[in-house]
Design a protein around this motif. Structure first.
Motif, mmCIF file in Angstrom:
data_model
loop_
_atom_site.group_PDB
_atom_site.id
_atom_site.type_symbol
_atom_site.label_atom_id
_atom_site.label_comp_id
_atom_site.label_asym_id
_atom_site.label_seq_id
_atom_site.Cartn_x
_atom_site.Cartn_y
_atom_site.Cartn_z
ATOM 1 N N ASP A 7 -6.888 3.000 -1.290
ATOM 2 C CA ASP A 7 -8.201 2.786 -1.873
ATOM 3 C C ASP A 7 -9.189 2.337 -0.797
ATOM 4 O O ASP A 7 -8.977 1.324 -0.132
ATOM 5 C CB ASP A 7 -8.084 1.728 -2.975
ATOM 6 C CG ASP A 7 -9.391 1.456 -3.680
ATOM 7 O OD1 ASP A 7 -10.295 2.313 -3.642
ATOM 8 O OD2 ASP A 7 -9.507 0.369 -4.286
ATOM 9 N N SER A 15 0.821 -1.215 0.000
ATOM 10 C CA SER A 15 0.000 0.000 0.000
ATOM 11 C C SER A 15 0.852 1.261 0.000
ATOM 12 O O SER A 15 0.333 2.356 0.148
ATOM 13 C CB SER A 15 -0.929 0.001 1.224
ATOM 14 O OG SER A 15 -1.800 -1.101 1.172
ATOM 15 N N LYS A 46 -10.502 -1.176 -1.157
ATOM 16 C CA LYS A 46 -9.530 -2.167 -0.713
ATOM 17 C C LYS A 46 -9.624 -2.381 0.800
ATOM 18 O O LYS A 46 -9.557 -3.502 1.288
ATOM 19 C CB LYS A 46 -8.122 -1.669 -1.086
ATOM 20 C CG LYS A 46 -7.042 -2.670 -1.073
ATOM 21 C CD LYS A 46 -5.748 -1.980 -1.503
ATOM 22 C CE LYS A 46 -4.795 -2.918 -2.135
ATOM 23 N NZ LYS A 46 -3.542 -2.277 -2.512
#
Length: 112
Positions: free
Chosen positions: A50, A22, A53
């Motif tokens: 995100d 990430s 996510k």
């Protein structure tokens, strides 16, 4: 308890992999073990992540634990270059994912 410690380490490795993928390069990790449970807590700064996510990860961490498939799955988690984050729900009893500002916090619990 030896297998439980190994499982907790693999869970922790998979969560660290998620942080690194990430874009996070600074992660604080805490591992707490008792006779009855293990807790992994992670915290770090992510400039952008995100939301979908994170929602998916929260769903994975809070899906029902699958004791019957655990022996197979735990050997896959955290052991190779491929993410096996989708298998974590089979190994943990509950999880929490919070993203506030630029700080990503995760906490998972596994009962022994």
């Amino acid at each position: 308890m030896k297998d439980e410690k190994s499982k907790m380490l693999k869970i922790m490795n998979e969560l660290v992999r998620f942080y690194l993928k990430s874009g996070n390069h600074s992660v604080r990790i805490a591992l707490d073990l008792t006779d009855h449970e293990g807790i992994v807590s992670l915290e770090g700064c992510c400039t952008k992540i995100d939301e979908k996510k994170l929602e998916d990860l929260n769903d994975i961490l809070n899906s029902p634990r699958k004791d019957e498939a655990e022996e197979y799955y735990w050997n896959l988690v955290g052991s190779n270059d491929f993410s096996e984050i989708h298998l974590l729900g089979s190994l943990v009893n509950e999880g929490e994912v919070k993203y506030d500002g630029n700080v990503l916090k995760m906490r998972v619990k596994r009962y022994f």
